[in-house]
Write a protein that holds these residues in place. Structure first.
Motif, PDB file in Angstrom:
ATOM      1  N   GLU B 133      52.992  11.732  25.243  1.00 46.94           N
ATOM      2  CA  GLU B 133      54.421  12.142  24.763  1.00 46.94           C
ATOM      3  C   GLU B 133      54.475  13.569  25.167  1.00 46.94           C
ATOM      4  OE1 GLU B 133      54.096  10.383  20.953  1.00 46.94           O
ATOM      5  OE2 GLU B 133      55.704   8.838  21.699  1.00 46.94           O
ATOM      6  N   GLU B 312      61.620  -0.160  30.791  1.00 42.84           N
ATOM      7  CA  GLU B 312      61.258  -1.171  29.968  1.00 42.84           C
ATOM      8  C   GLU B 312      60.235  -1.889  30.777  1.00 42.84           C
ATOM      9  OE1 GLU B 312      64.375  -3.674  28.552  1.00 42.84           O
ATOM     10  OE2 GLU B 312      63.197  -4.918  27.197  1.00 42.84           O
ATOM     11  N   GLU B 369      55.844   0.004  21.488  1.00 50.10           N
ATOM     12  CA  GLU B 369      56.964   0.887  21.037  1.00 50.10           C
ATOM     13  C   GLU B 369      58.136   1.219  21.742  1.00 50.10           C
ATOM     14  OE1 GLU B 369      57.590   1.366  17.858  1.00 50.10           O
ATOM     15  OE2 GLU B 369      59.187   2.674  18.094  1.00 50.10           O
ATOM     16  N   VAL B 370      57.638   1.522  23.190  1.00 53.69           N
ATOM     17  CA  VAL B 370      58.693   1.976  24.049  1.00 53.69           C
ATOM     18  C   VAL B 370      59.557   0.675  24.388  1.00 53.69           C
ATOM     19  CG1 VAL B 370      58.896   2.470  26.573  1.00 53.69           C
ATOM     20  CG2 VAL B 370      57.043   3.632  25.380  1.00 53.69           C
ATOM     21  N   ARG B 373      61.988   0.350  21.372  1.00 57.34           N
ATOM     22  CA  ARG B 373      63.336   1.411  21.408  1.00 57.34           C
ATOM     23  C   ARG B 373      64.443   0.858  22.523  1.00 57.34           C
ATOM     24  NH1 ARG B 373      59.336   5.635  20.629  1.00 57.34           N
ATOM     25  NH2 ARG B 373      58.994   5.917  22.663  1.00 57.34           N
ATOM     26  N   GLN B 374      63.492   0.350  23.640  1.00 60.15           N
ATOM     27  CA  GLN B 374      64.351  -0.151  24.738  1.00 60.15           C
ATOM     28  C   GLN B 374      65.205  -1.322  24.410  1.00 60.15           C
ATOM     29  OE1 GLN B 374      64.770   1.027  28.216  1.00 60.15           O
ATOM     30  NE2 GLN B 374      63.912   2.803  27.361  1.00 60.15           N
TER      31      GLN B 374
ATOM     32  N   LYS C 265      68.326  -5.769  12.526  1.00 57.82           N
ATOM     33  CA  LYS C 265      69.043  -4.454  12.446  1.00 57.82           C
ATOM     34  C   LYS C 265      69.919  -4.438  11.417  1.00 57.82           C
ATOM     35  CE  LYS C 265      70.352  -2.610  16.884  1.00 57.82           C
ATOM     36  NZ  LYS C 265      70.594  -3.013  18.372  1.00 57.82           N
ATOM     37  N   HIS C 276      63.368  -0.746  11.078  1.00 59.51           N
ATOM     38  CA  HIS C 276      62.414   0.403  10.955  1.00 59.51           C
ATOM     39  C   HIS C 276      61.055  -0.185  10.881  1.00 59.51           C
ATOM     40  CE1 HIS C 276      66.270   2.829  10.234  1.00 59.51           C
ATOM     41  NE2 HIS C 276      66.334   2.469  11.267  1.00 59.51           N
ATOM     42  N   ARG C 281      58.938  -4.004  14.479  1.00 58.47           N
ATOM     43  CA  ARG C 281      59.130  -3.628  15.794  1.00 58.47           C
ATOM     44  C   ARG C 281      58.025  -4.331  17.141  1.00 58.47           C
ATOM     45  NH1 ARG C 281      62.426   0.930  15.597  1.00 58.47           N
ATOM     46  NH2 ARG C 281      61.676   1.740  17.818  1.00 58.47           N
TER      47      ARG C 281
END
Lengths: 377, 377, 390
Positions: B133, B312, B369-370, B373-374, C265, C276, C281
């Motif tokens: 990162e 993604e 985690e990527v 988020r996507q 969500k 969160h 996740r």
């Protein structure tokens, strides 16, 4: 060190197994899943006569004065039999709370009745947040004269619909920390303002939504100290979790036994399917899981039984057993094939109970987090 | 839709496979692992003659003008055979970012050298924090006259010890977000102030610690724009991640092929072990992971090749391939039994590379985690 | 390589999607649930037939649409995504129709194919027996010649939709002396024939999908035999001709995952959205990865079929992976819901209508039906990797 059971414990196991096989056949289990009450008073009475409800209560309160580990043996057999009904909520969740937090008067009033099978109790702990931490306790109890008024919603309360008394965990103060300000009350199940609705759950156990609408509880029905109830709940959860693990272990063993028997008897390609390596390895994985579950549970139960710090062991047990029981029943289903997918078959009873037990008192992730904290993380 | 490779790609694959089988036998791989430089200049020259280093470099810079998809085919074969040396760092981490962001002058100077096998490059991105990162970039570059002065420590820089140029990712400004203030420089590896030490790694792939101490780099060697280098790094990381996946699927396929061959040939209890259901299940699971890894890799490689948004898909592919390659080599060792655990056996070569590749450009947790988020989580 | 669909394929997808959005509404699905016919709707099947989509990939001469495998893939992907009911036509379209086309007489084609393409005739499959599951060839159901007929006697089990079907295609033994694969014939049996008794088997989700079928001297005219006598085993292998990508599994999982993403969500636990939570996740991202991986192998299967290749290994792999993915996804869904995960349909507290627990239990059946995952792994190893038979 002694990792074996005592002769008495082995006897208790044998009598419990024999009794439950005879008195609680799977046909009854299935019937009770559909039944509104979820238990039969006859069987309840017979269990009381055997002294099961008072097994782990001191003799002075009408119990048999046996230990928690003895109770764990019994619970293991109950898990094996898929015993429906309010034993767990009455004895483990409520009996122990009264024993732990009740004053002499309360103990004298309630424990002998529980031991005799005269009372059914339910613990109203979780709320719609469905968690087991103090911040989740939102239901309010407000003093009014000699009483408290309780208002709010409790969810996933087992057997509230048939309970003579509901032990309700309430918030009486918004303290500095969420642990502060929690108070426990023994509420008469017939009080005005209580409404219960049965939830439809996969295991057909009788969990309820319980709405308290200005329910009046006399101050003398407070269990333990004002605002200091969380310590009691914490201790209880430890016991209840260990007790649930014992039940789960019994169920897992039964699912394994059934699967092995089926693997020996079912013939495909001209030989018992148990002679195929794939099935053999499934069984080997299952027995590894069952044995692992047993020993980690026994360790936790032993610590609880001896009053030793057991937070770590109980959480390790629940984290492990939650997933192991699921794995065992999944493989059991795979071995049984289509026949196990039938509602009439016994295999789904265990699968559904494994799934229901998984989140109860915290799922594997929850308990892993506890373990991580115990490791100083 | 067309899910096949072109005829040219198939030819490239075949010739690459033949070439590597002859020119880079496992004896050479082991020798190079132990050697200081980690590559064979003779082999490097032959690869250059085949045009491999210039495969994706446009004709006008003496390259072959092929696509990223073609490069992936070649990388898959390199991973299959295990090719030690600086091809990946030179072409993927060197040529590609220069192609993306280099000035005409930079391209004219360096790309023909790369295509001709006359320059070895690498990228110095990661630091002791070992993340991919922007927040992990602390190496400072400060403007002074017509130059920038670089100070800091880079870690896990492949082939820095033999590199002619090091593309160094530096921080030129502390911006509002970590992505702001990143600048890339093309650093002559012989510049005074650069200290380089090879660190022994699991795959013995010549990763280095590179210390920059007041290293002066002319302003004209800036790659891309001042303070706005992160998008170039991100783009390069996407390409590099998919290039790495291509290598990994080659290696995974080789590990599978070896294991299948062994299972057919190794006899125990009077039959090939591949006739046992347990081994068959291992191998079918391995086959699934490898085949799925290929499909998912090709999809993401194609997107990179076409210049489509693919964050993604790239993360999905790398996360999956990480686990698959580790799984396949671990099961591969299991099927081979004791022989597979020896340092002399080829399975170990793949096993070690699976674990090295797992961490490169982000391990599975990072990729998940990527993806999260996507997904809008 | 080119992973893009052609423009007209994209247009077709849009058309299908628009249609399904209109037809397969929440109310429609809940209506099916209320009738206990979750995956079964004759009306819906008829609508698909009217659109010309039911037998879209069949040859035109047999009433099909002559569509490509890739178009069929697109259609199946959308059907899966909308979790639309296919029980009323699956057997006919995927199994029995292609078998009749390959091995049937002209008379059989004339008589049966139209009912299938029009979505009017529902078929069930009489293959499994109490002692013939994975080892199907050991089936015991007997067919004995008598004049112009066969008399069939025996018991079938796990017969999905037998209680709703008009016809059954079944395997019965016509030569008990022959080696087990070589004494079996393939019959088309009218479910209204005297001597057939259908007894319900209620599955663990408390739904009535499958049945036991008892045949007691059921008279079946000889003209209802498909293929030659004693060749039934080989005839039944053609049932592998339809679109085999199993794309419906990952695309249905995609829909379920989208529901879960919405759920985490909007659901707060002690003030914090579940989304969160790093464990939540990671689990959901893992599922997104597996769904994409599954989609790609399914595409590969369809692609191979599109080119006229037989996806001997990729097809079982797709089914195997898809069924296990469904198990993992719905299991994770239940985990994330915590105590709420155990709530069944019909509770106001049940998230996503209580579908998660039900789908999770159904997933157990999918890992067993149509070839257990163990058999799939054996097929992969033996046919795909060339390993010796045990």
């Amino acid at each position: 060190m002694d990792l074996g059971f005592t002769e008495e414990q082995e006897m208790l196991r044998t009598t419990a197994r024999d009794f439950l096989e005879k008195e609680c056949p799977k046909s009854l289990v299935k019937e009770m899943a559909e039944d509104e009450k979820g238990y039969t008073p006859e069987l309840w009475r017979k269990m009381a006569e055997l002294g099961w409800m008072g097994l782990a209560f001191p003799e002075e309160y009408g119990g048999m004065g046996m230990s928690f580990i003895d109770l764990a043996v019994l619970l293991e057999e109950m898990g094996r039999a898929c015993l429906p009904g309010p034993f767990f909520s009455t004895v483990v969740l409520c009996g122990f709370t009264i024993l732990e937090a009740g004053n002499e008067e309360q103990k004298r009033e309630f424990l002998p009745k529980i031991a005799n099978g005269d009372l059914i109790l339910a613990l109203a702990l979780t709320e719609p947040s469905a968690r087991y931490d103090p911040a989740s306790i939102q239901i309010k109890a407000v003093p009014k004269g000699d009483d408290y008024l309780i208002s709010g919603t409790k969810l996933f309360v087992e057997n509230a619909h048939i309970a003579d008394y509901i032990i309700c965990v309430t918030r009486t103060k918004n303290g500095a920390s969420p642990e502060e300000g929690i108070t426990i009350f023994l509420v008469d199940g017939g009080s005005a303002g209580i409404s219960t609705t049965l939830l439809k759950t996969i295991a057909g156990d009788k969990q309820c939504e319980v709405i308290f609408d200005n329910v009046r509880v006399p101050k003398k029905n407070m269990l333990g100290e004002l605002n200091k109830g969380w310590g009691v709940v914490e201790k209880l959860l430890e016991k209840a979790t260990a007790a649930l693990c014992a039940q789960m272990v019994g169920g897992a063993q039964a699912a394994l036994d059934m699967s092995i028997a089926y693997a020996k008897e079912r013939v495909q390609f001209g030989r018992p399917i148990g002679s195929f390596q794939a099935i053999q390895h499934y069984c080997a994985n299952m027995v590894t899981d069952v044995d692992g579950s047993k020993y980690v549970t026994y360790e936790a139960a032993w610590k609880v039984s001896n009053g030793l710090p057991a937070t770590m062991e109980v959480s390790m047990a629940k984290a492990w057993v939650s997933e192991a029981y699921r794995r065992v029943t999944l493989l059991g289903h795979q071995i049984h094939g289509s026949i196990g997918f039938c509602m009439d078959h016994d295999m789904p009873l265990y699968f559904k109970r494994a799934k229901a037990a998984e989140p109860t008192f915290g799922d594997a992730d929850w308990h892993r987090e506890v373990v991580a904290k115990q490791l100083g993380l | 839709m067309n899910l096949d490779f072109t005829e040219e790609q198939e030819m490239l694959r075949t010739s690459a496979r033949d070439f590597l089988t002859t020119e880079c036998p496992k004896t050479l791989v082991r020798e190079l692992e132990e050697s200081e430089k980690g590559y064979s200049p003779e082999l490097w020259k032959k690869m250059a003659e085949l045009g491999w280093m210039g495969l994706v470099i446009p004709d006008k810079y003496d390259g072959m003008g092929m696509q990223f998809m073609d490069l992936a085919v070649l990388l898959e074969e390199m991973g299959r055979n295990i090719l030690p040396g600086p091809f990946f760092s030179t072409v993927v981490l060197g040529a590609l970012p220069i192609l993306s962001a280099g000035s005409e002058e930079q391209k004219k100077e360096i790309l023909p050298k790369i295509a001709g096998g006359k320059a070895i490059l690498t990228m110095a991105l990661t630091e002791p924090s070992a993340t991919y990162e922007a927040s992990g970039v602390h190496t400072k570059a400060v403007a002074r006259g017509n130059s920038f002065i670089l100070n800091g420590t880079k870690l896990f820089v492949e082939n820095a010890h033999i590199a002619d140029y090091i593309i160094c990712v530096t921080r030129t400004k502390d911006g509002a977000s970590p992505e702001e203030g990143i600048t890339l420089f093309l650093v002559d590896a012989k510049s005074p102030g650069i200290k380089c030490a090879v660190i022994p790694t699991i795959a013995l792939d010549k990763q280095c610690e590179v210390v920059f101490e007041n290293v002066s780099v002319p302003k004209k060697n800036m790659l891309g724009e001042l303070d706005k280098g992160w998008p170039l790094v991100a783009r390069t990381l996407e390409q590099a991640t998919m290039a790495k996946c291509a290598e990994m699927i080659g290696g995974a396929q080789a590990a599978l092929d070896m294991t299948v061959a062994y299972a057919k040939e190794r006899v125990q209890y009077g039959r090939p072990i591949g006739a046992f259901q347990a081994i068959q299940f291992y191998l079918s699971d391995m086959w699934m992971k490898v085949t799925m890894s290929k499909n998912i890799t090709y999809e993401a490689v194609w997107m990179v090749s076409e210049g489509l948004p693919c964050t993604e898909k790239v993360a999905i592919a790398k996360g999956w391939v990480n686990d698959a390659y580790k799984f396949v080599t671990e099961r591969g060792v299991q099927v081979h039994g004791a022989i597979g655990t020896t340092r002399d056996h080829d399975m170990g070569l793949y096993y070690r590379r699976a674990w090295a590749a797992d961490q490169t450009f982000g391990n599975t947790d990072f990729q998940r985690e990527v993806v999260a988020r996507q997904m809008g989580l | 390589m080119d992973f893009r669909f052609a423009e007209e394929e994209e247009r077709f997808r849009e058309e299908v999607r628009a249609f399904l959005k209109k037809e397969v509404t929440e109310e429609f699905l809940m209506g099916l649930e209320d009738r206990g016919e979750l995956d079964f709707s004759r009306e819906f099947t008829k609508k698909l037939a009217e659109k010309g989509w039911l037998a879209m990939a069949w040859p035109k001469e047999y009433g099909g649409g002559g569509a490509t495998m890739m178009e069929q893939l697109i259609f199946n992907e959308e059907i899966g995504y909308f979790q639309a009911p296919t029980g009323a036509h699956r057997q006919g379209i995927n199994l029995i129709g292609p078998t009749i086309i390959a091995h049937g007489t002209e008379e059989q084609k004339r008589r049966h194919l139209r009912g299938i393409t029009a979505g009017e005739v529902v078929w069930c499959q009489g293959f499994s027996e109490p002692n013939a599951g994975s080892d199907l060839a050991s089936l015991q159901c007997r067919a004995v010649e008598e004049g112009d007929d066969y008399l069939i006697t025996g018991q079938k089990v796990w017969t999905t939709n037998a209680h709703r079907a008009d016809w059954c295609h079944l395997l019965a033994r016509t030569d008990p002396e022959a080696p087990k694969h070589r004494g079996i014939s393939y019959f088309l049996v009218d479910m209204k024939s005297p001597g057939i008794t259908v007894r319900p088997l209620i599955n663990m989700v408390a739904a009535h999908d499958f049945n036991e079928v008892f045949l007691d001297n059921v008279r079946v005219p000889k003209e209802n035999m498909v293929g030659d006598k004693n060749q039934g085993w080989y005839v039944s292998q053609v049932t592998l001709a339809g679109e085999r990508s199993q794309i419906g599994l990952p695309s249905s999982c995609k829909r379920t995952l989208e529901g879960l993403v919405e759920y985490v969500k909007e659901t707060k636990r002690n003030g914090e959205p579940l989304a969160h939570n790093p464990i939540v996740r990671r689990k959901l991202a893992e599922m997104a990865v597996e769904i994409e991986v599954n989609r790609m192998i399914a595409y590969r299967v369809a692609w191979m079929q599109h080119k006229g290749l037989i996806p001997m290994v990729a097809a079982p792999a797709s089914k195997l992976f898809g069924s296990e993915l469904l198990q993992r996804l719905t299991g994770i869904g239940m985990e994330i819901m915590g105590l709420y995960g155990q709530l069944e349909l019909g509770s106001k507290w049940a998230p996503l209508r209580g579908a998660m627990a039900r789908m999770h239990m159904y997933s157990l059946g999918i890992a067993i039906a149509m070839g257990t995952n163990e058999i799939m792994r054996n097929i992969l190893a033996i046919r795909g990797l060339g390993l010796p038979r045990a």
